[in-house]
Design a protein around this motif. Structure first.
Motif, PDB file in Angstrom:
ATOM      1  N   ALA A 297      40.429  37.753 151.814  1.00 30.59           N
ATOM      2  CA  ALA A 297      39.868  37.652 150.469  1.00 30.59           C
ATOM      3  C   ALA A 297      40.604  38.611 149.529  1.00 30.59           C
ATOM      4  CB  ALA A 297      38.379  38.001 150.499  1.00 30.59           C
ATOM      5  N   PRO A 298      41.080  38.133 148.395  1.00 29.75           N
ATOM      6  CA  PRO A 298      41.807  38.982 147.451  1.00 29.75           C
ATOM      7  C   PRO A 298      40.868  39.746 146.541  1.00 29.75           C
ATOM      8  CG  PRO A 298      41.764  36.746 146.637  1.00 29.75           C
ATOM      9  CD  PRO A 298      41.027  36.732 147.960  1.00 29.75           C
ATOM     10  N   VAL A 299      40.175  40.742 147.087  1.00 30.34           N
ATOM     11  CA  VAL A 299      39.211  41.469 146.270  1.00 30.34           C
ATOM     12  C   VAL A 299      39.623  42.912 146.031  1.00 30.34           C
ATOM     13  CG1 VAL A 299      37.287  40.040 146.979  1.00 30.34           C
ATOM     14  CG2 VAL A 299      37.867  42.054 148.347  1.00 30.34           C
ATOM     15  N   GLY A 300      40.779  43.314 146.507  1.00 29.04           N
ATOM     16  CA  GLY A 300      41.227  44.682 146.295  1.00 29.04           C
ATOM     17  C   GLY A 300      41.767  44.861 144.895  1.00 29.04           C
ATOM     18  N   SER A 301      41.960  46.128 144.518  1.00 29.07           N
ATOM     19  CA  SER A 301      42.517  46.419 143.203  1.00 29.07           C
ATOM     20  C   SER A 301      44.023  46.439 143.286  1.00 29.07           C
ATOM     21  CB  SER A 301      41.999  47.776 142.696  1.00 29.07           C
ATOM     22  OG  SER A 301      42.423  48.805 143.560  1.00 29.07           O
ATOM     23  N   ALA A 302      44.649  46.539 142.138  1.00 29.67           N
ATOM     24  CA  ALA A 302      46.100  46.587 142.089  1.00 29.67           C
ATOM     25  C   ALA A 302      46.590  47.977 142.451  1.00 29.67           C
ATOM     26  CB  ALA A 302      46.578  46.207 140.691  1.00 29.67           C
ATOM     27  N   ALA A 303      47.896  48.183 142.307  1.00 33.77           N
ATOM     28  CA  ALA A 303      48.501  49.452 142.692  1.00 33.77           C
ATOM     29  C   ALA A 303      47.933  50.608 141.878  1.00 33.77           C
ATOM     30  CB  ALA A 303      50.007  49.389 142.494  1.00 33.77           C
ATOM     31  N   ALA A 333      52.184  48.285 127.612  1.00 36.38           N
ATOM     32  CA  ALA A 333      52.198  48.314 129.074  1.00 36.38           C
ATOM     33  C   ALA A 333      51.070  49.190 129.595  1.00 36.38           C
ATOM     34  CB  ALA A 333      53.547  48.827 129.573  1.00 36.38           C
ATOM     35  N   ALA A 334      50.797  50.302 128.914  1.00 39.06           N
ATOM     36  CA  ALA A 334      49.698  51.176 129.330  1.00 39.06           C
ATOM     37  C   ALA A 334      48.357  50.461 129.202  1.00 39.06           C
ATOM     38  CB  ALA A 334      49.700  52.443 128.480  1.00 39.06           C
ATOM     39  N   ARG A 335      48.215  49.677 128.148  1.00 38.47           N
ATOM     40  CA  ARG A 335      46.971  48.931 127.958  1.00 38.47           C
ATOM     41  C   ARG A 335      46.786  47.870 129.036  1.00 38.47           C
ATOM     42  NH1 ARG A 335      46.229  47.612 121.538  1.00 38.47           N
ATOM     43  NH2 ARG A 335      45.379  49.637 120.934  1.00 38.47           N
ATOM     44  N   ARG A 336      47.878  47.210 129.411  1.00 41.15           N
ATOM     45  CA  ARG A 336      47.773  46.212 130.474  1.00 41.15           C
ATOM     46  C   ARG A 336      47.364  46.881 131.781  1.00 41.15           C
ATOM     47  NH1 ARG A 336      52.642  44.582 128.107  1.00 41.15           N
ATOM     48  NH2 ARG A 336      53.897  45.342 129.853  1.00 41.15           N
ATOM     49  N   ALA A 337      47.960  48.038 132.058  1.00 40.98           N
ATOM     50  CA  ALA A 337      47.625  48.748 133.295  1.00 40.98           C
ATOM     51  C   ALA A 337      46.168  49.196 133.298  1.00 40.98           C
ATOM     52  CB  ALA A 337      48.542  49.958 133.476  1.00 40.98           C
ATOM     53  N   ALA A 338      45.629  49.468 132.107  1.00 45.81           N
ATOM     54  CA  ALA A 338      44.255  49.945 132.016  1.00 45.81           C
ATOM     55  C   ALA A 338      43.229  48.872 132.359  1.00 45.81           C
ATOM     56  CB  ALA A 338      43.972  50.474 130.601  1.00 45.81           C
ATOM     57  N   CYS A 339      43.678  47.614 132.480  1.00 43.58           N
ATOM     58  CA  CYS A 339      42.739  46.536 132.793  1.00 43.58           C
ATOM     59  C   CYS A 339      42.372  46.508 134.269  1.00 43.58           C
ATOM     60  CB  CYS A 339      43.340  45.190 132.388  1.00 43.58           C
ATOM     61  SG  CYS A 339      43.156  44.803 130.645  1.00 43.58           S
ATOM     62  N   ASP A 340      43.389  46.358 135.146  1.00 43.17           N
ATOM     63  CA  ASP A 340      43.072  46.102 136.551  1.00 43.17           C
ATOM     64  C   ASP A 340      43.823  46.976 137.522  1.00 43.17           C
ATOM     65  OD1 ASP A 340      41.721  44.747 138.603  1.00 43.17           O
ATOM     66  OD2 ASP A 340      43.457  43.461 138.958  1.00 43.17           O
ATOM     67  N   VAL A 393      42.367  41.267 137.078  1.00 42.52           N
ATOM     68  CA  VAL A 393      41.181  41.157 136.225  1.00 42.52           C
ATOM     69  C   VAL A 393      41.490  41.798 134.874  1.00 42.52           C
ATOM     70  CG1 VAL A 393      38.770  41.798 135.921  1.00 42.52           C
ATOM     71  CG2 VAL A 393      39.612  41.164 138.188  1.00 42.52           C
ATOM     72  N   HIS A 394      41.308  41.023 133.828  1.00 46.46           N
ATOM     73  CA  HIS A 394      41.598  41.469 132.467  1.00 46.46           C
ATOM     74  C   HIS A 394      40.301  41.726 131.718  1.00 46.46           C
ATOM     75  CE1 HIS A 394      43.012  41.416 128.325  1.00 46.46           C
ATOM     76  NE2 HIS A 394      42.283  40.338 128.081  1.00 46.46           N
ATOM     77  N   HIS A 395      40.251  42.883 131.014  1.00 47.19           N
ATOM     78  CA  HIS A 395      39.121  43.156 130.118  1.00 47.19           C
ATOM     79  C   HIS A 395      39.351  42.360 128.831  1.00 47.19           C
ATOM     80  CE1 HIS A 395      38.588  46.506 132.860  1.00 47.19           C
ATOM     81  NE2 HIS A 395      37.471  46.862 132.250  1.00 47.19           N
ATOM     82  N   VAL A 396      38.515  41.366 128.558  1.00 45.11           N
ATOM     83  CA  VAL A 396      38.709  40.520 127.374  1.00 45.11           C
ATOM     84  C   VAL A 396      38.615  41.371 126.105  1.00 45.11           C
ATOM     85  CG1 VAL A 396      37.809  38.567 126.070  1.00 45.11           C
ATOM     86  CG2 VAL A 396      37.874  38.480 128.569  1.00 45.11           C
ATOM     87  N   THR A 397      37.523  42.102 125.947  1.00 47.50           N
ATOM     88  CA  THR A 397      37.466  43.145 124.918  1.00 47.50           C
ATOM     89  C   THR A 397      37.951  44.414 125.596  1.00 47.50           C
ATOM     90  OG1 THR A 397      35.584  42.130 123.782  1.00 47.50           O
ATOM     91  CG2 THR A 397      36.001  44.469 123.363  1.00 47.50           C
ATOM     92  N   PRO A 398      39.074  44.965 125.172  1.00 44.30           N
ATOM     93  CA  PRO A 398      39.703  46.061 125.904  1.00 44.30           C
ATOM     94  C   PRO A 398      38.784  47.252 126.126  1.00 44.30           C
ATOM     95  CG  PRO A 398      41.163  45.218 124.200  1.00 44.30           C
ATOM     96  CD  PRO A 398      39.828  44.586 123.970  1.00 44.30           C
ATOM     97  N   TRP A 399      39.058  47.929 127.205  1.00 42.70           N
ATOM     98  CA  TRP A 399      38.276  49.114 127.562  1.00 42.70           C
ATOM     99  C   TRP A 399      38.363  50.171 126.471  1.00 42.70           C
ATOM    100  CZ3 TRP A 399      40.629  53.913 129.175  1.00 42.70           C
ATOM    101  CH2 TRP A 399      39.714  54.861 129.634  1.00 42.70           C
ATOM    102  N   TRP A 400      39.576  50.370 125.901  1.00 41.37           N
ATOM    103  CA  TRP A 400      39.736  51.401 124.873  1.00 41.37           C
ATOM    104  C   TRP A 400      39.042  51.026 123.574  1.00 41.37           C
ATOM    105  CZ3 TRP A 400      43.716  48.181 126.383  1.00 41.37           C
ATOM    106  CH2 TRP A 400      44.162  47.277 125.427  1.00 41.37           C
ATOM    107  N   ALA A 411      38.238  38.338 132.896  1.00 42.80           N
ATOM    108  CA  ALA A 411      38.929  37.052 133.074  1.00 42.80           C
ATOM    109  C   ALA A 411      40.121  37.279 133.987  1.00 42.80           C
ATOM    110  CB  ALA A 411      39.377  36.485 131.737  1.00 42.80           C
ATOM    111  N   MET A 412      40.380  36.305 134.865  1.00 42.21           N
ATOM    112  CA  MET A 412      41.510  36.416 135.776  1.00 42.21           C
ATOM    113  C   MET A 412      42.779  35.915 135.097  1.00 42.21           C
ATOM    114  SD  MET A 412      40.348  37.760 138.526  1.00 42.21           S
ATOM    115  CE  MET A 412      41.722  37.499 139.637  1.00 42.21           C
ATOM    116  N   LEU A 413      43.855  36.699 135.246  1.00 44.46           N
ATOM    117  CA  LEU A 413      45.156  36.328 134.700  1.00 44.46           C
ATOM    118  C   LEU A 413      46.244  36.690 135.704  1.00 44.46           C
ATOM    119  CD1 LEU A 413      44.824  37.736 131.055  1.00 44.46           C
ATOM    120  CD2 LEU A 413      44.981  35.320 131.661  1.00 44.46           C
ATOM    121  N   CYS A 414      47.265  35.871 135.784  1.00 46.03           N
ATOM    122  CA  CYS A 414      48.412  36.261 136.597  1.00 46.03           C
ATOM    123  C   CYS A 414      49.137  37.385 135.872  1.00 46.03           C
ATOM    124  CB  CYS A 414      49.346  35.072 136.836  1.00 46.03           C
ATOM    125  SG  CYS A 414      50.299  34.575 135.369  1.00 46.03           S
TER     126      CYS A 414
END
Length: 452
Positions: A297-303, A333-340, A393-400, A411-414
């Motif tokens: 099951a792919p339920v782990g977090s990213a790096a 790039a920092a914002r993308r990393a802050a999602c998942d 996993v992407h935060h639709v309304t960003p965390w910041w 939302a799931m995104l590649c």
């Protein structure tokens, strides 16, 4: 008398080989040349006599040889610049300055890498221009290597347009003030830092171009091994390096099999660092392949990636973030990393005061990730066909921007479309049965000032 009339012209005087067409000025030039030729001859004797020297003499010899090694490239650039000015290069049969340098290296019986000959030629030609006087002086004085000089010249063209208050000489001086041990990498890092500070849009656009031409190739070596060659944009490289580093730590073992009656002994991990990194890469690929095949099951977090970023950069999208290895990532790039990504955010405010380090509740938990996977079935971006194991996993309304870590804001995104969503500021509507994307650029909160 017309020019078409037969006018007897004097014959072109022959210039013997070795005689300069430029009048020779009095001075120590010939003496210096003769002494340098003697030094070059002495260098060939060193391998035969090195065993005759004591330890202190060996250290002195090493210093002298290394000085000659580094200084010779600098002086070669100065000499080549003079040869270009005199017309010596143009009057030769060489196609260009690089070939002229390479030919003389070959004539001297010393192999020179094509890249080194190119650097000497590029710096030599640039040093002839008044706008590069700062670099010319540094090379002549020996305070700047040829490689660093070439990098400074190249990167000054990127920096100068975004800092109009500084002239080219001042920009070049910034690079020359760096610790010489940083070399070309330091010049490149400072360039990215300046772009992140003054032109985050330009840095993001530059990285977007790099991402578009990323490559991974492999080939078989003469020994039968397979060599992988990857060229990655900074953000993706940071994730890869963080993941491999995390899995490549030494793993000592113990003897005795856990039997209390037997003595135990710690056996060190004798794998080389390169072997440990190779093993970590294989483990990552193997784990990813199992997820892609549906075996786990792919339920782990990213790096896990440690990024240091000030609060203004994160909220306004202006500036950048720095990894532990010194890589500068643009704010997008920092914002993308802050999602998942399993990001440990060292958010700074004021004079580098840590405001929030490792706020773990921001991260997507395994349970929440599983719930998002069940609802979305993997990717949600229109037209995407990547399997769930390759999604984040992407935060639709960003965390910041105040977005919560919840099922209704996820939302799931590649990986690729995750980058595109942050780069263009796309938003989505999350419903109990799925996600619908609005591909109007700039809808994401805070994106108006972010790099696009």
């Amino acid at each position: 008398m017309s020019l078409d009339s037969a006018v007897p012209l004097p014959e072109r005087p022959e210039v013997p080989d070795g005689v300069s067409r430029v009048p020779v000025e009095p001075g120590r030039g010939p003496e210096v040349l003769a002494q340098l030729q003697a030094v070059a001859a002495l260098l060939d004797e060193v391998p035969e006599v090195v065993h005759q020297l004591g330890d202190r003499q060996l250290e002195s010899l090493t210093q002298v040889v290394l000085r000659l090694h580094g200084r010779s490239a600098q002086v070669a650039a100065v000499v080549t610049a003079d040869a270009v000015d005199r017309g010596t290069v143009a009057g030769s049969t060489a196609a260009n300055t690089t070939q002229w340098v390479a030919r003389h290296a070959a004539a001297a019986g010393v192999p020179v890498e094509p890249a080194e000959a190119k650097s000497i030629a590029v710096v030599a030609e640039a040093c002839r221009e008044p706008k590069n006087a700062v670099i010319a002086a540094a090379v002549a004085q020996g305070s700047c290597t040829v490689s660093t000089a070439r990098a400074a010249l190249t990167n000054a063209d990127k920096v100068a347009p975004v800092v109009p208050s500084a002239d080219r000489g001042e920009v070049l001086s910034w690079f020359l003030q760096l610790d010489p041990s940083l070399g070309v990498k330091g010049v490149q890092a400072l360039t990215r830092k300046i772009l992140a500070t003054y032109a985050s849009e330009a840095l993001s656009a530059q990285d977007a171009k790099l991402e578009a031409v990323e490559t991974l190739t492999w080939g078989t070596t003469a020994t039968g091994m397979t060599r992988l060659v990857a060229e990655l944009a900074p953000a993706n490289a940071a994730v890869l390096k963080a993941a491999i580093t995390a899995g490549s730590a030494p793993r000592p073992t113990t003897t005795g099999g856990g039997d209390p009656g037997r003595g135990t002994e710690v056996v060190r991990d004798d794998r080389t660092p390169g072997k440990r990194r190779a093993d970590a890469l294989i483990e990552l690929v193997t784990a990813g392949a199992k997820v892609a095949a549906g075996e786990v099951a792919p339920v782990g977090s990213a790096a896990t990636v440690l990024l240091t970023v000030d609060l203004k950069s994160l909220t306004d999208g202006i500036g950048g973030a720095i990894t532990p290895t010194g890589d500068m990532l643009d704010a997008g790039a920092a914002r993308r990393a802050a999602c998942d990504a399993d990001l440990i955010p060292a958010v700074l405010g004021g004079p580098s005061q840590p405001l929030d380090v490792s706020r773990r509740e921001r991260l997507v938990t395994k349970g929440l990730r599983a719930a998002v996977l069940i609802r979305d079935g993997g990717r949600t971006f229109p037209g995407c066909d990547r399997p769930p194991g390759f999604c984040e996993v992407h935060h639709v309304t960003p965390w910041w921007a105040g977005g919560t870590t919840s099922l209704t804001n996820s939302a799931m995104l590649c990986c690729r479309h995750h980058q595109e969503v942050h780069r263009h500021g796309f938003m989505a509507q999350v419903r109990p049965d799925g996600v619908t994307w609005d591909l109007t650029e700039g809808r994401m909160p805070g994106h108006a000032h972010a790099a696009a």
